[in-house]
Design a protein around this motif. Structure first.
Motif, PDB file in Angstrom:
ATOM      1  N   ASP A   1       0.877  -1.113  -0.087  1.00  0.00           N
ATOM      2  CA  ASP A   1      -0.023  -0.020   0.005  1.00  0.00           C
ATOM      3  C   ASP A   1       1.046   1.178  -0.044  1.00  0.00           C
ATOM      4  O   ASP A   1       2.013   1.019   0.325  1.00  0.00           O
ATOM      5  N   TRP A   2       0.384   2.213  -0.355  1.00  0.00           N
ATOM      6  CA  TRP A   2       1.249   3.456  -0.369  1.00  0.00           C
ATOM      7  C   TRP A   2       1.017   4.170   0.858  1.00  0.00           C
ATOM      8  O   TRP A   2       2.078   5.122   1.087  1.00  0.00           O
ATOM      9  N   ALA A   3      -0.063   3.928   1.593  1.00  0.00           N
ATOM     10  CA  ALA A   3      -0.220   4.875   2.898  1.00  0.00           C
ATOM     11  C   ALA A   3       0.544   4.088   4.026  1.00  0.00           C
ATOM     12  O   ALA A   3       0.290   3.024   4.507  1.00  0.00           O
ATOM     13  N   GLU A   4       1.629   4.726   4.508  1.00  0.00           N
ATOM     14  CA  GLU A   4       2.458   4.258   5.686  1.00  0.00           C
ATOM     15  C   GLU A   4       1.618   4.166   7.002  1.00  0.00           C
ATOM     16  O   GLU A   4       1.521   3.123   7.551  1.00  0.00           O
TER      17      GLU A   4
ATOM     18  N   ARG B   1       3.829   2.163  -4.420  1.00  0.00           N
ATOM     19  CA  ARG B   1       3.268   3.074  -5.166  1.00  0.00           C
ATOM     20  C   ARG B   1       2.454   2.087  -6.100  1.00  0.00           C
ATOM     21  O   ARG B   1       2.975   1.128  -7.069  1.00  0.00           O
ATOM     22  N   ILE B   2       0.941   2.153  -6.163  1.00  0.00           N
ATOM     23  CA  ILE B   2       0.182   1.287  -6.730  1.00  0.00           C
ATOM     24  C   ILE B   2      -0.155   1.585  -8.094  1.00  0.00           C
ATOM     25  O   ILE B   2      -0.870   2.710  -8.265  1.00  0.00           O
ATOM     26  N   GLY B   3       0.235   1.033  -9.183  1.00  0.00           N
ATOM     27  CA  GLY B   3       0.038   1.436 -10.496  1.00  0.00           C
ATOM     28  C   GLY B   3       1.017   1.042 -11.492  1.00  0.00           C
ATOM     29  O   GLY B   3       1.445  -0.201 -11.249  1.00  0.00           O
ATOM     30  N   ALA B   4       1.459   1.910 -12.409  1.00  0.00           N
ATOM     31  CA  ALA B   4       2.078   1.507 -13.560  1.00  0.00           C
ATOM     32  C   ALA B   4       3.770   0.937 -12.897  1.00  0.00           C
ATOM     33  O   ALA B   4       4.322  -0.074 -13.806  1.00  0.00           O
ATOM     34  N   ALA B   5       4.080   1.600 -11.985  1.00  0.00           N
ATOM     35  CA  ALA B   5       5.194   1.235 -11.196  1.00  0.00           C
ATOM     36  C   ALA B   5       5.444   0.175 -10.522  1.00  0.00           C
ATOM     37  O   ALA B   5       6.441  -0.293 -10.095  1.00  0.00           O
ATOM     38  N   LEU B   6       4.244  -0.574 -10.185  1.00  0.00           N
ATOM     39  CA  LEU B   6       4.485  -1.636  -9.355  1.00  0.00           C
ATOM     40  C   LEU B   6       4.938  -2.894  -9.806  1.00  0.00           C
ATOM     41  O   LEU B   6       4.841  -3.238 -10.938  1.00  0.00           O
ATOM     42  N   THR B   7       5.703  -3.469  -9.115  1.00  0.00           N
ATOM     43  CA  THR B   7       6.376  -4.770  -9.373  1.00  0.00           C
ATOM     44  C   THR B   7       5.929  -5.819  -8.539  1.00  0.00           C
ATOM     45  O   THR B   7       6.062  -5.739  -7.085  1.00  0.00           O
ATOM     46  N   LEU B   8       5.217  -7.021  -8.848  1.00  0.00           N
ATOM     47  CA  LEU B   8       4.723  -7.907  -8.027  1.00  0.00           C
ATOM     48  C   LEU B   8       5.575  -9.189  -8.115  1.00  0.00           C
ATOM     49  O   LEU B   8       5.983 -10.010  -9.128  1.00  0.00           O
ATOM     50  N   GLU B   9       5.968  -9.875  -6.900  1.00  0.00           N
ATOM     51  CA  GLU B   9       6.464 -11.093  -6.948  1.00  0.00           C
ATOM     52  C   GLU B   9       5.590 -12.102  -7.181  1.00  0.00           C
ATOM     53  O   GLU B   9       4.447 -11.877  -6.910  1.00  0.00           O
ATOM     54  N   GLY B  10       5.964 -13.382  -7.439  1.00  0.00           N
ATOM     55  CA  GLY B  10       5.142 -14.359  -7.711  1.00  0.00           C
ATOM     56  C   GLY B  10       4.176 -14.845  -6.543  1.00  0.00           C
ATOM     57  O   GLY B  10       4.812 -14.742  -5.242  1.00  0.00           O
ATOM     58  N   ALA B  11       2.952 -15.166  -6.547  1.00  0.00           N
ATOM     59  CA  ALA B  11       2.044 -15.573  -5.510  1.00  0.00           C
ATOM     60  C   ALA B  11       0.866 -16.255  -5.884  1.00  0.00           C
ATOM     61  O   ALA B  11       0.503 -16.311  -7.028  1.00  0.00           O
ATOM     62  N   ASP B  12       0.553 -17.284  -5.063  1.00  0.00           N
ATOM     63  CA  ASP B  12      -0.559 -18.062  -5.408  1.00  0.00           C
ATOM     64  C   ASP B  12      -1.766 -17.484  -5.833  1.00  0.00           C
ATOM     65  O   ASP B  12      -2.583 -17.690  -6.493  1.00  0.00           O
ATOM     66  N   LEU B  13      -2.079 -16.459  -4.736  1.00  0.00           N
ATOM     67  CA  LEU B  13      -3.226 -15.718  -4.722  1.00  0.00           C
ATOM     68  C   LEU B  13      -2.780 -14.038  -4.707  1.00  0.00           C
ATOM     69  O   LEU B  13      -2.138 -13.741  -3.938  1.00  0.00           O
ATOM     70  N   VAL B  14      -3.419 -13.188  -5.592  1.00  0.00           N
ATOM     71  CA  VAL B  14      -3.358 -11.763  -5.520  1.00  0.00           C
ATOM     72  C   VAL B  14      -4.850 -11.301  -5.424  1.00  0.00           C
ATOM     73  O   VAL B  14      -5.597 -11.714  -5.947  1.00  0.00           O
ATOM     74  N   THR B  15      -5.086 -10.616  -4.089  1.00  0.00           N
ATOM     75  CA  THR B  15      -6.281  -9.752  -4.052  1.00  0.00           C
ATOM     76  C   THR B  15      -6.128  -8.187  -4.519  1.00  0.00           C
ATOM     77  O   THR B  15      -5.122  -7.700  -3.942  1.00  0.00           O
ATOM     78  N   VAL B  16      -7.045  -7.594  -4.940  1.00  0.00           N
ATOM     79  CA  VAL B  16      -7.159  -6.177  -4.921  1.00  0.00           C
ATOM     80  C   VAL B  16      -8.482  -5.935  -4.811  1.00  0.00           C
ATOM     81  O   VAL B  16      -9.572  -5.989  -5.568  1.00  0.00           O
ATOM     82  N   SER B  17      -8.669  -5.300  -3.604  1.00  0.00           N
ATOM     83  CA  SER B  17      -9.934  -4.808  -3.055  1.00  0.00           C
ATOM     84  C   SER B  17     -10.140  -3.326  -2.912  1.00  0.00           C
ATOM     85  O   SER B  17      -9.409  -2.659  -1.993  1.00  0.00           O
ATOM     86  N   TYR B  18     -11.285  -2.842  -3.532  1.00  0.00           N
ATOM     87  CA  TYR B  18     -11.558  -1.299  -3.430  1.00  0.00           C
ATOM     88  C   TYR B  18     -10.267  -0.392  -3.553  1.00  0.00           C
ATOM     89  O   TYR B  18     -10.111   0.557  -3.026  1.00  0.00           O
ATOM     90  N   VAL B  19      -9.727  -0.797  -4.790  1.00  0.00           N
ATOM     91  CA  VAL B  19      -8.445  -0.109  -5.296  1.00  0.00           C
ATOM     92  C   VAL B  19      -8.637   0.473  -6.480  1.00  0.00           C
ATOM     93  O   VAL B  19      -8.097   1.608  -6.811  1.00  0.00           O
ATOM     94  N   LEU B  20      -9.060  -0.252  -7.330  1.00  0.00           N
ATOM     95  CA  LEU B  20      -9.148   0.220  -8.698  1.00  0.00           C
ATOM     96  C   LEU B  20      -9.713   1.694  -8.975  1.00  0.00           C
ATOM     97  O   LEU B  20      -9.476   2.450  -9.981  1.00  0.00           O
ATOM     98  N   ASN B  21     -10.875   2.022  -7.962  1.00  0.00           N
ATOM     99  CA  ASN B  21     -11.395   3.243  -8.240  1.00  0.00           C
ATOM    100  C   ASN B  21     -10.696   4.339  -7.802  1.00  0.00           C
ATOM    101  O   ASN B  21     -10.803   5.468  -8.246  1.00  0.00           O
ATOM    102  N   GLU B  22      -9.440   4.034  -7.178  1.00  0.00           N
ATOM    103  CA  GLU B  22      -8.564   5.120  -6.884  1.00  0.00           C
ATOM    104  C   GLU B  22      -7.429   5.447  -8.038  1.00  0.00           C
ATOM    105  O   GLU B  22      -6.546   6.215  -7.886  1.00  0.00           O
ATOM    106  N   LEU B  23      -7.464   4.566  -9.168  1.00  0.00           N
ATOM    107  CA  LEU B  23      -6.451   4.886  -9.946  1.00  0.00           C
ATOM    108  C   LEU B  23      -6.813   5.013 -11.441  1.00  0.00           C
ATOM    109  O   LEU B  23      -8.144   5.015 -11.796  1.00  0.00           O
ATOM    110  N   SER B  24      -6.070   5.726 -12.188  1.00  0.00           N
ATOM    111  CA  SER B  24      -6.215   6.043 -13.508  1.00  0.00           C
ATOM    112  C   SER B  24      -6.530   4.944 -14.491  1.00  0.00           C
ATOM    113  O   SER B  24      -6.239   3.977 -14.018  1.00  0.00           O
ATOM    114  N   GLU B  25      -7.142   5.115 -15.596  1.00  0.00           N
ATOM    115  CA  GLU B  25      -7.164   4.059 -16.313  1.00  0.00           C
ATOM    116  C   GLU B  25      -6.017   3.235 -16.812  1.00  0.00           C
ATOM    117  O   GLU B  25      -5.923   2.001 -16.838  1.00  0.00           O
TER     118      GLU B  25
END
Length: 329
Positions: A117-120, A145-169
């Motif tokens: 998350d971006w918010a400490e 920073r959640i967005g184009a600069a985000l790098t994700l390590e491999g995971a069995d499951l990724v959840t993204v909840s109530y986040v997309l509304n905060e982002l540009s297309e």
């Protein structure tokens, strides 16, 4: 020996204790500001949760609803992948960690957990809350920073909840693509509004395009049969209302219903529902009307009457979002 408390009970108790240290007027003011921000359609370019007071108010007000919505989505997903348990979980834009609690409630036991998350202040509070859960004490809480600069390590499951509304297309697209590249399974939850549903469908299309199968809520991976602009697919989860909810919203009910839209997609083999109830069932004298999304990719309505015997009893107990017909029948 007493049974250990469920994740939901532990979370509620922890949030109640947090509120004891925050003046009611400060909590209510923070919640009002956060509600206005989260209901807006303009993507934010700075963390919404600015300090511990913001994070505490957010956690007390929103974590129970986010937890129940994500848990409902995960329950439908788990039914489609029976026998599978994620060995690792990344919660993108997880804030204070509601989705991690929902995962722990769905698949008990310890696993590698990372919250980004971006918010400490949210991460710090989420780490503090997680200490009350044996399954989450070892979680990593990382500022990103959640967005184009985000790098994700491999995971069995990724959840993204109530986040997309905060982002540009563009950032939404980058996030969904990053989740698809990193994960075996992806679950995305948004507010149950027309705009939230549109964001979920946008993400669904990208996940299908990346080779994922839809596990829930759709009983198929074909295009959504709802004509754009005519309706939207969403569901409801019952949430116990805290004292803070009652102070801010008024009213005396001990619960409220959280409306949400979601998609659960996976690279695993799936056993999808034959159909899913996509509206609240209409119970009439001697019959129940069920609106369904069906496996052939179409919307339909079925009427179940008393002459259907046990199926009629099941229909009367059916809930919005349930698979249909029941597996036992």
């Amino acid at each position: 020996m007493n049974d250990p408390a469920s994740p939901a009970e532990t979370l509620r108790g922890t949030l109640a204790e947090l509120l004891d240290g925050l003046p009611p007027s400060q909590a209510a003011a923070a919640v009002e500001r956060l509600i206005a921000t989260y209901r807006g359609d303009t993507p934010t370019h700075a963390p919404i949760l600015r300090d511990r007071a913001d994070a505490t108010a957010y956690a007390a007000y929103r974590m129970p609803a986010t937890f129940e919505a994500v848990r409902s989505a995960l329950a439908a997903f788990a039914a489609a992948v029976p026998g599978w348990t994620p060995g690792s979980h990344a919660d993108v834009g997880g804030g204070t960690g509601a989705a991690t609690w929902a995962v722990a409630a769905t698949w008990p036991g310890e696993r590698g957990v990372t919250v980004l998350d971006w918010a400490e202040p949210a991460l710090a509070l989420g780490r503090e809350i997680a200490r009350t859960s044996p399954a989450l004490r070892g979680a990593r809480w990382q500022r990103a920073r959640i967005g184009a600069a985000l790098t994700l390590e491999g995971a069995d499951l990724v959840t993204v909840s109530y986040v997309l509304n905060e982002l540009s297309e563009a950032d939404r697209t980058s996030l969904v693509d990053a989740a698809a590249a990193a994960a075996q399974s992806v679950v995305i939850v948004e507010a149950g509004t027309p705009a939230g549903y549109a964001r979920v469908i946008e993400a669904r299309d990208r996940l299908v395009g990346a080779g994922f199968r839809i596990a829930a809520p759709c009983p198929h991976s074909a295009a959504c049969p709802i004509a754009p602009g005519t309706d939207w697919c969403h569901f409801s989860a019952r949430v116990s209302r805290s004292s803070l909810h009652r102070r801010v919203k008024g009213g005396s009910l001990a619960y409220e219903d959280e409306k949400f839209a979601y998609v659960a997609a996976t690279r695993l083999p799936v056993t999808t529902a034959p159909a899913r109830v996509v509206r609240r069932p209409q119970i009439r004298k001697g019959q129940v009307l069920l609106d369904l999304c069906e496996a052939d990719g179409h919307l339909g309505r079925t009427t179940v009457t008393k002459r259907h015997g046990d199926l009629y009893k099941e229909a009367r107990d059916a809930d919005w979002g349930d698979a249909w017909p029941p597996e036992a029948l």
